[in-house]
Design a protein around this motif. Structure first.
Motif, short mmCIF file in Angstrom:
data_model
loop_
_atom_site.label_atom_id
_atom_site.label_comp_id
_atom_site.label_asym_id
_atom_site.label_seq_id
_atom_site.Cartn_x
_atom_site.Cartn_y
_atom_site.Cartn_z
N UNK A 108 60.00 1.76 21.43
CA UNK A 108 60.12 1.99 22.87
C UNK A 108 61.11 3.12 23.14
N UNK A 109 60.67 4.08 23.94
CA UNK A 109 61.50 5.25 24.22
C UNK A 109 61.31 5.68 25.65
N UNK A 110 62.38 6.13 26.29
CA UNK A 110 62.32 6.61 27.67
C UNK A 110 62.67 8.07 27.77
N UNK A 111 61.97 8.78 28.65
CA UNK A 111 62.23 10.20 28.86
C UNK A 111 62.21 10.50 30.36
N UNK A 112 63.31 11.08 30.86
CA UNK A 112 63.40 11.37 32.29
C UNK A 112 62.41 12.46 32.68
N UNK A 123 54.92 2.35 20.41
CA UNK A 123 53.85 2.31 19.42
C UNK A 123 52.80 1.28 19.84
N UNK A 124 51.53 1.66 19.78
CA UNK A 124 50.45 0.75 20.17
C UNK A 124 50.47 -0.50 19.29
N UNK A 125 50.14 -1.65 19.92
CA UNK A 125 50.06 -2.91 19.19
C UNK A 125 48.58 -3.26 18.98
N UNK A 126 48.17 -3.58 17.74
CA UNK A 126 46.76 -3.87 17.47
C UNK A 126 46.22 -5.01 18.35
N UNK A 144 53.10 -4.45 35.28
CA UNK A 144 52.18 -5.35 34.60
C UNK A 144 50.82 -4.66 34.42
N UNK A 145 49.99 -5.21 33.57
CA UNK A 145 48.64 -4.69 33.34
C UNK A 145 48.64 -3.20 32.98
N UNK A 146 49.55 -2.81 32.10
CA UNK A 146 49.61 -1.43 31.63
C UNK A 146 48.55 -1.25 30.56
N UNK A 147 47.62 -0.36 30.77
CA UNK A 147 46.45 -0.27 29.90
C UNK A 147 46.62 0.57 28.66
N UNK A 148 47.74 1.27 28.51
CA UNK A 148 47.96 2.10 27.33
C UNK A 148 49.41 1.92 26.88
N UNK A 149 49.81 2.66 25.86
CA UNK A 149 51.17 2.54 25.35
C UNK A 149 52.11 3.55 26.00
N UNK A 150 51.86 3.85 27.25
CA UNK A 150 52.70 4.79 28.00
C UNK A 150 52.58 4.48 29.48
N UNK A 151 53.71 4.58 30.19
CA UNK A 151 53.69 4.37 31.64
C UNK A 151 54.85 5.11 32.27
#
Length: 271
Positions: A108-112, A123-126, A144-151
Motif C-alpha cells: 500500500x502506497x500513497x502519492x499526493x 499489489x493486486x490480491x488474487x 468501498x467497492x473499489x474495483x481495482x488496486x488503485x483509487x
C-alpha cells in the motif's frame, strides 16, 4: 412474549452484529443475551448482556471473536415490574465468523496528486472481487467497492498526513473472506509544494531536486507575486544563510495569492 429469532449482519473474521424483533414488548423491556459455541448451550456459554445492565436496544455488536467459529445466540426479556416477569428464550440463531486466509493485499502506497487529494495503490490480491479502504487508526472505512488496486481519495485537508489500510473481498475462497492489510502507509502530505501553486491557506512548502549538487550545496530562494519577477521580489533564504536543505516552508502568506518561486544553487563562488 419472547423476542424474535436473532438475525445477523456485518459478519467478519472477528465480529458480527446481531438484531432481533421485540415482538410487541414495550421499549422499556430489558434484554439478556446468551452466546455459546454449542447449539444446546450445555458448554462454552457466556452471558455478555445481563438484565442488570438495563440493556433495552434490539441490536448489538460483538468484537474480538475468533475466525471460522460458529456462534449460537438466544435472547430473553424481562419487564419493568417491581417483581419482573421474564420471558422464555427466543429461538436460537447462529452465525459463523469468516475464515482468515492469512494472505492480504500488500504494498500500500500513497502519492499526493494535489493540495486535497491522494492516490492510493497496492499489489493486486488474487480472486479479489473488490477492495475497501480504511482509516489506519480505526475500523471506519473511507471507500468501498473499489474495483481495482488503485483509487483516489479527494476532499482532504491541506498539508495533513493520512494513514490508510486496505482489505480485499475474496470470492470463491472459504465463503468470501475479508482481509485487512497488516500495515498502513502514510500518504505524502496533501499539497506538498509544487512551485508556483496558489494555496488556500496561509503557508506553503517549497521542495526542489538537487539535480546532482552535493549535499553541502547552499541555496537561495527568491519569491515574487509577479511571474517575471519585475516587482514584489524578496529573498527569504539567501546564500549568506548557508541553507543546504532542499525543502522549506513559508508562513504568514496572503490567502488566495499566487506566488512564483526561483531557487538558485551556489558551488564555490558560482551560482
Amino acid at each position: 412474549m419472547e423476542p424474535g429469532t436473532p438475525t445477523f449482519s456485518e459478519v467478519w473474521e472477528s465480529s458480527f452484529t446481531v438484531s432481533w424483533d421485540p415482538r410487541g414488548n414495550p421499549g422499556l423491556y430489558r434484554y439478556e443475551l446468551s452466546i455459546s459455541t454449542e447449539s444446546d448451550f450445555q458448554a462454552e456459554v457466556s452471558t455478555p448482556i445481563v438484565f442488570a445492565q438495563g440493556f433495552i436496544d434490539t441490536t448489538t455488536t460483538f468484537m474480538g471473536l475468533p475466525p471460522s467459529t460458529t456462534f449460537y445466540l438466544r435472547i430473553r426479556a424481562e419487564n419493568d415490574d417491581i417483581t419482573p416477569v421474564i420471558t422464555s428464550f427466543s429461538v436460537v440463531g447462529s452465525t459463523c465468523t469468516r475464515d482468515s486466509l492469512g494472505a492480504v493485499p500488500t504494498g500500500l502506497n500513497g502519492s499526493a496528486l494535489s493540495f486535497n487529494s491522494i492516490q492510493w495503490s497496492w499489489t493486486s490480491y488474487p480472486s479479489a472481487a473488490y477492495y475497501r479502504l480504511y482509516q489506519a487508526t480505526s475500523s471506519a472505512w473511507v471507500q468501498d467497492n473499489i474495483g481495482s488496486n488503485m483509487t483516489t481519495e479527494n476532499n482532504l485537508s491541506t498539508n495533513t498526513a493520512y494513514g490508510r489500510t486496505v482489505s480485499a473481498w475474496v470470492t470463491g475462497l472459504a465463503g468470501q473472506a475479508f482481509h485487512r492489510a497488516p500495515r498502513s502507509t502514510r500518504g505524502r502530505r496533501a499539497g506538498d509544494a509544487e512551485l508556483q501553486r496558489c494555496r488556500i491557506d496561509l503557508f506553503y512548502r517549497v521542495t526542489w531536486t538537487a539535480r546532482g549538487n552535493p549535499s553541502n550545496t547552499p541555496y537561495e530562494v527568491v519569491i515574487s507575486t509577479w511571474s517575471n519577477f519585475s516587482m514584489a521580489v524578496s529573498s527569504p533564504i539567501s546564500f549568506a544563510m548557508d541553507f543546504t536543505q532542499n525543502t522549506t516552508t513559508f508562513i504568514n502568506r496572503s490567502p488566495n495569492q499566487t506566488y512564483y518561486v526561483k531557487v538558485y544553487a551556489k558551488n564555490g563562488t558560482t551560482m
